[in-house]
Motif scaffolding. Structure first.
Motif, PDB file in Angstrom:
ATOM      1  N   TRP A  58       0.806  -1.216   0.000  1.00  0.00           N
ATOM      2  CA  TRP A  58       0.000   0.000   0.000  1.00  0.00           C
ATOM      3  C   TRP A  58       0.843   1.273   0.000  1.00  0.00           C
ATOM      4  CZ3 TRP A  58      -5.279   0.813   2.454  1.00  0.00           C
ATOM      5  CH2 TRP A  58      -6.119  -0.299   2.284  1.00  0.00           C
ATOM      6  N   GLY A  59       2.079   1.193   0.461  1.00  0.00           N
ATOM      7  CA  GLY A  59       2.890   2.402   0.569  1.00  0.00           C
ATOM      8  C   GLY A  59       2.373   3.354   1.630  1.00  0.00           C
ATOM      9  N   ILE A  60       1.877   2.797   2.738  1.00  0.00           N
ATOM     10  CA  ILE A  60       1.338   3.639   3.806  1.00  0.00           C
ATOM     11  C   ILE A  60       2.427   4.518   4.410  1.00  0.00           C
ATOM     12  CG2 ILE A  60       0.281   3.614   6.112  1.00  0.00           C
ATOM     13  CD1 ILE A  60      -1.666   3.003   3.866  1.00  0.00           C
ATOM     14  N   ASP A  61       3.644   4.002   4.474  1.00  0.00           N
ATOM     15  CA  ASP A  61       4.738   4.826   5.006  1.00  0.00           C
ATOM     16  C   ASP A  61       5.000   6.031   4.104  1.00  0.00           C
ATOM     17  OD1 ASP A  61       5.423   2.836   3.185  1.00  0.00           O
ATOM     18  OD2 ASP A  61       7.443   2.569   3.955  1.00  0.00           O
ATOM     19  N   GLU A  62       4.967   5.824   2.786  1.00  0.00           N
ATOM     20  CA  GLU A  62       5.153   6.945   1.870  1.00  0.00           C
ATOM     21  C   GLU A  62       3.989   7.928   1.965  1.00  0.00           C
ATOM     22  OE1 GLU A  62       5.630   3.809   1.034  1.00  0.00           O
ATOM     23  OE2 GLU A  62       7.512   3.594  -0.070  1.00  0.00           O
ATOM     24  N   ALA A  63       2.768   7.413   2.075  1.00  0.00           N
ATOM     25  CA  ALA A  63       1.603   8.286   2.191  1.00  0.00           C
ATOM     26  C   ALA A  63       1.683   9.146   3.447  1.00  0.00           C
ATOM     27  CB  ALA A  63       0.315   7.459   2.196  1.00  0.00           C
ATOM     28  N   MET A  64       2.059   8.526   4.564  1.00  0.00           N
ATOM     29  CA  MET A  64       2.136   9.259   5.823  1.00  0.00           C
ATOM     30  C   MET A  64       3.251  10.295   5.810  1.00  0.00           C
ATOM     31  SD  MET A  64      -0.320   8.401   7.816  1.00  0.00           S
ATOM     32  CE  MET A  64       0.326   9.367   9.177  1.00  0.00           C
ATOM     33  N   SER A  65       4.329  10.028   5.083  1.00  0.00           N
ATOM     34  CA  SER A  65       5.468  10.950   5.085  1.00  0.00           C
ATOM     35  C   SER A  65       5.105  12.302   4.487  1.00  0.00           C
ATOM     36  CB  SER A  65       6.648  10.339   4.317  1.00  0.00           C
ATOM     37  OG  SER A  65       6.357  10.265   2.923  1.00  0.00           O
ATOM     38  N   GLY A  66       4.109  12.326   3.607  1.00  0.00           N
ATOM     39  CA  GLY A  66       3.721  13.581   2.976  1.00  0.00           C
ATOM     40  C   GLY A  66       2.568  14.288   3.660  1.00  0.00           C
ATOM     41  N   MET A  67       2.103  13.747   4.788  1.00  0.00           N
ATOM     42  CA  MET A  67       0.939  14.317   5.453  1.00  0.00           C
ATOM     43  C   MET A  67       1.340  15.207   6.625  1.00  0.00           C
ATOM     44  SD  MET A  67      -1.682  11.059   5.374  1.00  0.00           S
ATOM     45  CE  MET A  67      -2.958  12.035   6.174  1.00  0.00           C
ATOM     46  N   LYS A  68       0.562  16.259   6.826  1.00  0.00           N
ATOM     47  CA  LYS A  68       0.839  17.178   7.928  1.00  0.00           C
ATOM     48  C   LYS A  68       0.560  16.509   9.256  1.00  0.00           C
ATOM     49  CE  LYS A  68      -0.307  21.786   9.680  1.00  0.00           C
ATOM     50  NZ  LYS A  68      -1.096  23.034   9.446  1.00  0.00           N
ATOM     51  N   ARG A  69      -0.568  15.839   9.375  1.00  0.00           N
ATOM     52  CA  ARG A  69      -0.918  15.149  10.617  1.00  0.00           C
ATOM     53  C   ARG A  69      -0.284  13.763  10.620  1.00  0.00           C
ATOM     54  NH1 ARG A  69      -4.780  17.831  13.430  1.00  0.00           N
ATOM     55  NH2 ARG A  69      -5.960  19.433  12.299  1.00  0.00           N
ATOM     56  N   GLN A  70       0.378  13.434  11.693  1.00  0.00           N
ATOM     57  CA  GLN A  70       1.070  12.164  11.805  1.00  0.00           C
ATOM     58  C   GLN A  70       0.325  11.219  12.742  1.00  0.00           C
ATOM     59  OE1 GLN A  70       4.168  11.159  10.123  1.00  0.00           O
ATOM     60  NE2 GLN A  70       3.230  12.793   8.909  1.00  0.00           N
ATOM     61  N   ALA A  71       0.546   9.923  12.572  1.00  0.00           N
ATOM     62  CA  ALA A  71      -0.108   8.907  13.405  1.00  0.00           C
ATOM     63  C   ALA A  71       0.786   7.688  13.501  1.00  0.00           C
ATOM     64  CB  ALA A  71      -1.462   8.523  12.813  1.00  0.00           C
ATOM     65  N   ILE A  72       0.546   6.893  14.524  1.00  0.00           N
ATOM     66  CA  ILE A  72       1.160   5.577  14.641  1.00  0.00           C
ATOM     67  C   ILE A  72       0.259   4.593  13.900  1.00  0.00           C
ATOM     68  CG2 ILE A  72       1.830   3.720  16.225  1.00  0.00           C
ATOM     69  CD1 ILE A  72       2.333   5.895  18.341  1.00  0.00           C
ATOM     70  N   ILE A  73       0.828   3.838  12.966  1.00  0.00           N
ATOM     71  CA  ILE A  73       0.053   2.858  12.200  1.00  0.00           C
ATOM     72  C   ILE A  73       0.378   1.461  12.721  1.00  0.00           C
ATOM     73  CG2 ILE A  73      -0.515   1.962   9.922  1.00  0.00           C
ATOM     74  CD1 ILE A  73      -1.141   4.920  10.194  1.00  0.00           C
ATOM     75  N   ILE A  74      -0.630   0.731  13.138  1.00  0.00           N
ATOM     76  CA  ILE A  74      -0.460  -0.639  13.627  1.00  0.00           C
ATOM     77  C   ILE A  74      -0.928  -1.596  12.535  1.00  0.00           C
ATOM     78  CG2 ILE A  74      -0.940  -2.271  15.472  1.00  0.00           C
ATOM     79  CD1 ILE A  74       0.434   0.288  16.424  1.00  0.00           C
ATOM     80  N   GLY A  75       0.004  -2.273  11.888  1.00  0.00           N
ATOM     81  CA  GLY A  75      -0.340  -3.228  10.849  1.00  0.00           C
ATOM     82  C   GLY A  75      -0.527  -4.619  11.434  1.00  0.00           C
ATOM     83  N   VAL A  76      -1.778  -5.066  11.495  1.00  0.00           N
ATOM     84  CA  VAL A  76      -2.111  -6.374  12.069  1.00  0.00           C
ATOM     85  C   VAL A  76      -2.141  -7.398  10.939  1.00  0.00           C
ATOM     86  CG1 VAL A  76      -3.761  -7.650  13.485  1.00  0.00           C
ATOM     87  CG2 VAL A  76      -3.526  -5.164  13.778  1.00  0.00           C
ATOM     88  N   TRP A  77      -1.184  -8.290  10.922  1.00  0.00           N
ATOM     89  CA  TRP A  77      -1.087  -9.266   9.836  1.00  0.00           C
ATOM     90  C   TRP A  77      -2.283 -10.218   9.861  1.00  0.00           C
ATOM     91  CZ3 TRP A  77       4.191 -11.196   7.821  1.00  0.00           C
ATOM     92  CH2 TRP A  77       5.097 -10.130   7.753  1.00  0.00           C
TER      93      TRP A  77
END
Length: 311
Positions: free
Chosen positions: A93-112
């Motif tokens: 998904w590239g969630i790390d790349e998506a979050m890097s460009g966002m003003k608001r930051q969050a902790i993402i918990i990826g549940v396999w």
């Protein structure tokens, strides 16, 4: 002689300023290097309710250089979020790349997910409102009865307490969200409905309203399925004034079957008091498929919805 001394002092001051500027730039560079998002992996996280599974935690880019507390988004199918080596079909998904460009930051918990993915993501109390024959057909597709209630207990009673204890989180419902795609979208909605005081927000991309293979669903059964969602929604404790919900789908391949369901579900949510554009967003992406590449392209849209404060 006085002029030479004055010039010497001036040159020394100039050199000192250059040196100071150099070290300032160096410190900024080092700080920028430190302020990078990083992934923490928890192998075989134990549970009393479901199978052990891996957890991937994406910490914000400034987590290690600040003392801030962050919102948390719990995302399903965690192996598909950050690293192509683990993702389905090699496309993450590239969630790390998506979050890097966002003003608001969050902790993402990826549940396999596990081999029981279908059963864990199948919303039990929705299926319970279906006629017995239709319910049994759906359960057969997923290999047995729903395990969703146990999966949600794992998230609420085991994983979330661990995350809140070990990381700087904002643990309240307005700062705690669920997000997933397809069946992961179903469990996101179901999770907020069952635990609306834990999860204040949910996002479901390409939500799999049909519950199983849509090509095997007869026209009159679409009303039975959406009616089951409606009955569950009435009994759930989530409320449009306190909870927020995002849903979408495309129009190609599997997503192409969703429009009859989403049309009915939009009406159900609207009649229940959910307001489009405020506490609820329902979108259709034309010529968009049902896969990780498509979700990657629009991931920032639901992430922005989840992280925007309630107005």
């Amino acid at each position: 002689m006085a002029l030479s001394l004055q010039k010497l002092l001036s040159d020394m001051n100039c050199a000192m300023r250059i040196l100071i500027n150099f070290f300032c730039l160096l410190l900024v560079s080092l700080a920028g290097t430190a302020a990078e998002a990083r992934i923490v992996k928890l192998e075989n996280f134990p549970s009393s309710f479901v199978q052990p599974r891996n957890i991937s935690i994406l910490l914000p880019k400034d987590y290690d250089v600040s003392k801030r507390h962050y919102p948390v988004i719990y995302m399903h199918d965690g192996q598909n979020l950050f690293e192509p080596g683990y993702a389905y079909g090699g496309q993450e998904w590239g969630i790390d790349e998506a979050m890097s460009g966002m003003k608001r930051q969050a902790i993402i918990i990826g549940v396999w997910n596990t081999s029981l993915r279908g059963r864990e993501y199948l919303p039990a109390k929705v299926v319970a409102h279906l006629p017995a024959d239709l319910r049994q057909r759906i359960e057969k597709v997923h290999g047995g009865v729903s395990l969703a209630d146990n999966y949600l207990r794992f998230l609420v009673e085991e994983l979330k307490p661990y995350v809140d204890k070990n990381y700087r989180t904002k643990p309240g419902l307005r700062s705690t969200s669920l997000m997933g795609s397809s069946m992961g979208g179903l469990i996101s909605l179901y999770g907020m409905g069952e635990y609306p005081k834990v999860f204040g927000n949910a996002a479901a991309l390409s939500i799999h309203w049909p519950l199983a293979d849509p090509t095997k669903v007869q026209d009159h059964e679409i009303d039975l399925i959406t009616g089951a969602y409606g009955q569950w929604l009435k009994s759930s404790r989530m409320r449009p004034g306190k909870n927020r919900y995002y849903t979408d789908h495309g129009t190609l391949n599997l997503d192409g079957f969703y429009r009859p369901y989403s049309t009915r579900m939009d009406m159900i949510f609207s009649n229940a008091g959910w307001r489009q554009g405020a506490n609820w967003s329902s979108r259709i992406f034309i010529d968009t498929d049902h896969n990780e590449a498509a979700w990657r392209q629009r991931a920032e849209i639901p992430l922005t919805f989840l992280l925007n404060p309630v107005k």
